[in-house]
Design a protein around this motif. Structure first.
Motif, short mmCIF file in Angstrom:
data_model
loop_
_atom_site.label_atom_id
_atom_site.label_comp_id
_atom_site.label_asym_id
_atom_site.label_seq_id
_atom_site.Cartn_x
_atom_site.Cartn_y
_atom_site.Cartn_z
N ASP A 90 0.96 4.11 -2.87
CA ASP A 90 0.76 5.52 -2.54
C ASP A 90 1.83 6.38 -3.22
OD1 ASP A 90 -0.75 7.52 -1.08
OD2 ASP A 90 1.05 7.75 0.14
N ALA A 135 0.83 -1.21 0.00
CA ALA A 135 0.00 0.00 0.00
C ALA A 135 0.87 1.25 0.00
CB ALA A 135 -0.94 -0.01 1.21
N ALA A 136 1.97 1.24 0.75
CA ALA A 136 2.87 2.39 0.78
C ALA A 136 3.52 2.61 -0.59
CB ALA A 136 3.95 2.19 1.85
N ARG A 146 -6.23 5.52 -7.95
CA ARG A 146 -6.58 5.26 -6.55
C ARG A 146 -8.09 5.05 -6.42
NH1 ARG A 146 -3.88 6.66 -1.79
NH2 ARG A 146 -2.47 8.00 -2.93
N TRP A 197 0.97 6.51 -6.94
CA TRP A 197 -0.20 7.33 -7.23
C TRP A 197 0.12 8.82 -7.17
CZ3 TRP A 197 -3.30 3.40 -4.08
CH2 TRP A 197 -3.95 2.49 -4.92
N HIS A 198 1.18 9.18 -6.48
CA HIS A 198 1.56 10.59 -6.40
C HIS A 198 2.47 11.00 -7.54
CE1 HIS A 198 0.00 10.44 -2.28
NE2 HIS A 198 -0.14 11.74 -2.44
#
Length: 121
Positions: free
Chosen positions: A13, A9-10, A71, A16-17
């Protein structure tokens, strides 16, 4: 995110940025309590690729990774998985509808297709 481990998940993240990113780029941007090895992040990205969460393209000698979905698409997929595993998706949706804020209710109303009325009685 549903279906992902904490480190997966990290990594998602980070992607996704900003994307596309190579393993080293992801490693540099990850904020974790302990220092991670390059090979650990490479394994996580390989697992995410195998699971269909990321796509990759070979650039020189290293892969460049991008999310396979936004996301928001991932959240919708997680919701779909929860509904499918609930045993009673209709009851889950009814409980959700009762807990929705007025704004969420309005968004749902606008996003659902309207059924055409039949001209025959």
């Amino acid at each position: 995110m549903h279906g992902l481990g904490e480190l997966e998940a990290a990594v998602m993240d980070v992607l996704w940025h900003e994307q596309p990113l190579k393993v080293r780029d992801v490693l540099e941007r990850l904020e974790t309590p302990r220092k991670l090895a390059y090979t650990t992040v490479m394994t996580v990205l390989d697992n995410l690729h195998r699971k269909g969460w990321v796509t990759r393209e070979l650039e020189g000698k290293a892969y460049s990774y991008e999310p396979a979905m936004s996301r928001e698409e991932a959240a919708a997929r997680a919701l779909r998985d929860v509904l499918a595993s609930s045993g009673d998706p209709e009851a889950v949706l009814m409980h959700f509808a009762k807990s929705a804020s007025p704004r969420e209710s309005e968004l749902l109303r606008r996003s659902l297709p309207r059924k055409k009325r039949s001209s025959t009685p």
